[in-house]
Write a protein that holds these residues in place. Structure first.
Motif, short mmCIF file in Angstrom:
data_model
loop_
_atom_site.label_atom_id
_atom_site.label_comp_id
_atom_site.label_asym_id
_atom_site.label_seq_id
_atom_site.Cartn_x
_atom_site.Cartn_y
_atom_site.Cartn_z
N ASP A 68 0.87 -1.17 0.08
CA ASP A 68 0.03 0.13 -0.02
C ASP A 68 0.89 1.26 -0.09
O ASP A 68 0.74 2.30 -0.73
N MET A 69 1.86 1.27 0.78
CA MET A 69 2.71 2.49 0.91
C MET A 69 3.47 2.68 -0.64
O MET A 69 3.57 3.84 -0.79
N GLN A 109 1.00 4.44 -2.87
CA GLN A 109 0.74 5.77 -2.44
C GLN A 109 1.79 6.74 -2.30
O GLN A 109 1.76 7.89 -2.92
N ASP A 116 4.72 11.79 5.88
CA ASP A 116 3.25 11.88 5.85
C ASP A 116 2.34 10.67 5.87
O ASP A 116 1.39 10.62 6.49
N TYR A 117 2.81 9.78 5.06
CA TYR A 117 2.22 8.41 5.04
C TYR A 117 2.26 7.89 6.57
O TYR A 117 1.04 7.40 6.76
N LYS A 141 -0.27 9.17 8.87
CA LYS A 141 -1.50 8.64 8.54
C LYS A 141 -1.79 7.21 8.96
O LYS A 141 -2.71 6.93 9.66
N LEU A 142 -0.76 6.57 8.95
CA LEU A 142 -0.98 5.11 9.41
C LEU A 142 -1.28 5.27 11.10
O LEU A 142 -2.29 4.61 11.64
N GLN A 150 -5.60 6.73 9.37
CA GLN A 150 -6.15 7.21 7.85
C GLN A 150 -5.54 6.49 6.60
O GLN A 150 -6.04 7.05 5.59
N ALA A 151 -4.65 5.25 7.05
CA ALA A 151 -4.12 4.63 5.73
C ALA A 151 -4.05 3.13 6.00
O ALA A 151 -3.99 2.78 7.29
N PHE A 152 -3.85 2.50 5.00
CA PHE A 152 -3.69 0.93 5.02
C PHE A 152 -4.99 0.48 5.79
O PHE A 152 -6.10 0.67 5.03
N LYS A 185 -5.99 1.19 8.74
CA LYS A 185 -6.79 1.85 9.70
C LYS A 185 -6.76 1.52 11.26
O LYS A 185 -7.69 1.61 12.04
#
Length: 462
Positions: free
Chosen positions: A294-295, A298, A310-311, A314-315, A319-321, A323
């Protein structure tokens, strides 16, 4: 009519599920009130002392004036630093998993004659019983190879005339047999799955007694049976680093726990497999691989620190992958400053990445390793530092080796069966009592209500 029945059944199960959950909730404050160590861990993260072992030692801190001070992590097998073990056999350009297994089981490093004899003994056990593959593996393939492995282990009970004999001699025989056969059971389980569920050609290569455990895995898995020496060396190294991690890890403790009941070896190892399968234990490296997929999708520029941070933020903020709020592969229940297994594996992962032309991906991993602790420190309050754990690089290594994702956790089991075997024998030899920790009941005492006096289930629950 059938669809209506299924709908009614589902609605019934949903209602029962709600009641089941409600009846299972325990007030969190009660755990503090009665000083219950949830997860058998103290508030400072240290494990509650429940046993003694001479097999493995995990060292990550010192205590000074009652204060825990983190130190670089160390892992010792029978008192020997695993870093020295790996340097020793790699210097001789040998494979080391069999030597490590000998050390864990018998408490000392073998000499040349002992090692040669032991390797020959393991080689003699690698084949499965006649028709076992057709009867026990091929006829009921499953996508989860850990379940296939556990089922096969339990099935081997039926082929053992001394299955319930718990003498040290017999248990050692059983353990050596399972250590030797785990690679065959796991790879064959995958081949059956790939053939039945993925429509792939069925490859069933017999194990070779003269090959090491790592070589046999690659030999049996690949259609052409070919592999490079570096590939086998790195897989062998991964097996060594996963072979043992003290008696307190979930699956090794399960081994002690189930052994203490007096049951047979096959039941014990099946229980340990069930423990290791969990995503909080042996299944963690799969989460790392999925996270990185996923990373990479993105983040377009793998050298952009700001985009990476930033990613990662979010992890942590769900907010990412998936969640879940986690950076998988970073942090460990025991290690804080460093996981020695990750350090060792990282060095050879770089060599394999160079051989495979994956230098950019390797450097992406190292950048995440460096930035993740900084992001975590900014976003979270921590009582200790965090660092990359062994799962951070093991998934990357397995991916470079072309191992299917379904075999990642079984590879862990192939390694850890050596440690489990040593722990089972240690528990038996010391003739410990059955392990039975206390659970305090906090349920209110109520009276039995005759059936005809009950108004409904919810009223009775109240």
């Amino acid at each position: 009519m059938r669809m209506q029945e299924n709908k009614e059944l589902r609605e019934q199960l949903i209602a029962l599920t709600e009641m089941c959950e409600m009846s299972s909730i325990i007030d969190p404050e009660l755990f503090s009130k009665y000083s219950v160590k949830r997860g058998l861990r103290d508030l400072d993260g240290r494990g509650v002392l429940v046993g003694l072992t001479e097999i493995g030692e995990v060292h990550s801190y010192i205590v000074d004036d009652n204060e825990m001070i983190p130190v670089p992590g160390q892992l010792r097998y029978r008192g020997i630093n695993v870093e020295q073990i790996t340097k020793g056999y790699l210097k001789d350009k040998r494979f080391g998993f069999e030597e490590t297994t000998y050390l864990l089981l018998f408490g000392h490093l073998p000499n040349e004659e002992e090692l040669k004899s032991f390797e020959s003994l393991l080689g003699s056990y690698r084949d499965l019983p006649d028709n076992f593959f057709n009867d026990m593996i091929l006829k009921a393939p499953t996508k989860d190879i850990m379940n296939s492995l556990a089922r096969s282990v339990l099935a081997l009970y039926s082929y053992d005339d001394e299955a319930d004999n718990t003498s040290t001699y017999n248990v050692l025989r059983q353990c050596l047999s399972l250590i030797s056969r785990f690679p065959t059971l796991a790879v064959y389980g995958y081949q059956a799955y790939a053939h039945s569920h993925l429509g792939q050609s069925l490859y069933v290569h017999s194990p070779k007694p003269e090959l090491s455990t790592a070589e046999n895995i690659l030999h049996m898995l690949r259609p052409d049976c070919k592999y490079t020496h570096l590939e086998a060396t790195l897989l062998d190294l991964a097996l060594i680093l996963h072979a043992e991690h003290g008696g307190g890890n979930n699956s090794s403790f399960t081994t002690h726990l189930v052994t203490s009941s007096g049951t047979d070896t096959y039941s014990v190892m099946a229980a340990a497999l069930g423990s290791l399968k969990g995503p909080k234990h042996g299944g963690a490296n799969i989460k790392v691989v999925h996270m990185f997929e996923d990373m990479k999708a993105q983040i377009k520029d793998w050298t952009d620190d700001a985009a990476i941070e930033d990613y990662l933020g979010k992890l942590l903020n769900k907010q990412a992958f998936d969640k879940a709020g986690l950076i998988y592969g970073i942090g460990h229940a025991v290690y804080s400053i460093s996981d020695p297994r990750a350090i060792i594996l990282k060095e050879y992962a770089e060599k394999l990445a160079h051989e495979k032309g994956l230098d950019d991906e390797y450097h992406f991993y190292t950048k995440i390793e460096a930035l993740a602790p900084q992001v975590i420190a900014r976003e979270r309050k921590m009582y200790k530092g965090v660092s990359a754990n062994v799962d951070f690089y093991s998934g990357f290594v397995y991916n470079m080796l072309g191992l299917p994702l379904e075999l990642y956790t079984p590879i862990f089991a192939i390694a850890r069966i050596s440690g489990w075997s040593a722990h089972r024998i240690e528990e038996l030899v010391n003739r410990g009592k059955i392990i039975r920790p206390a659970y305090k009941s906090v349920a209110k005492h109520t009276e039995y209500i005759p059936l005809h006096e009950r108004s409904d289930i919810e009223e009775a629950a109240k």
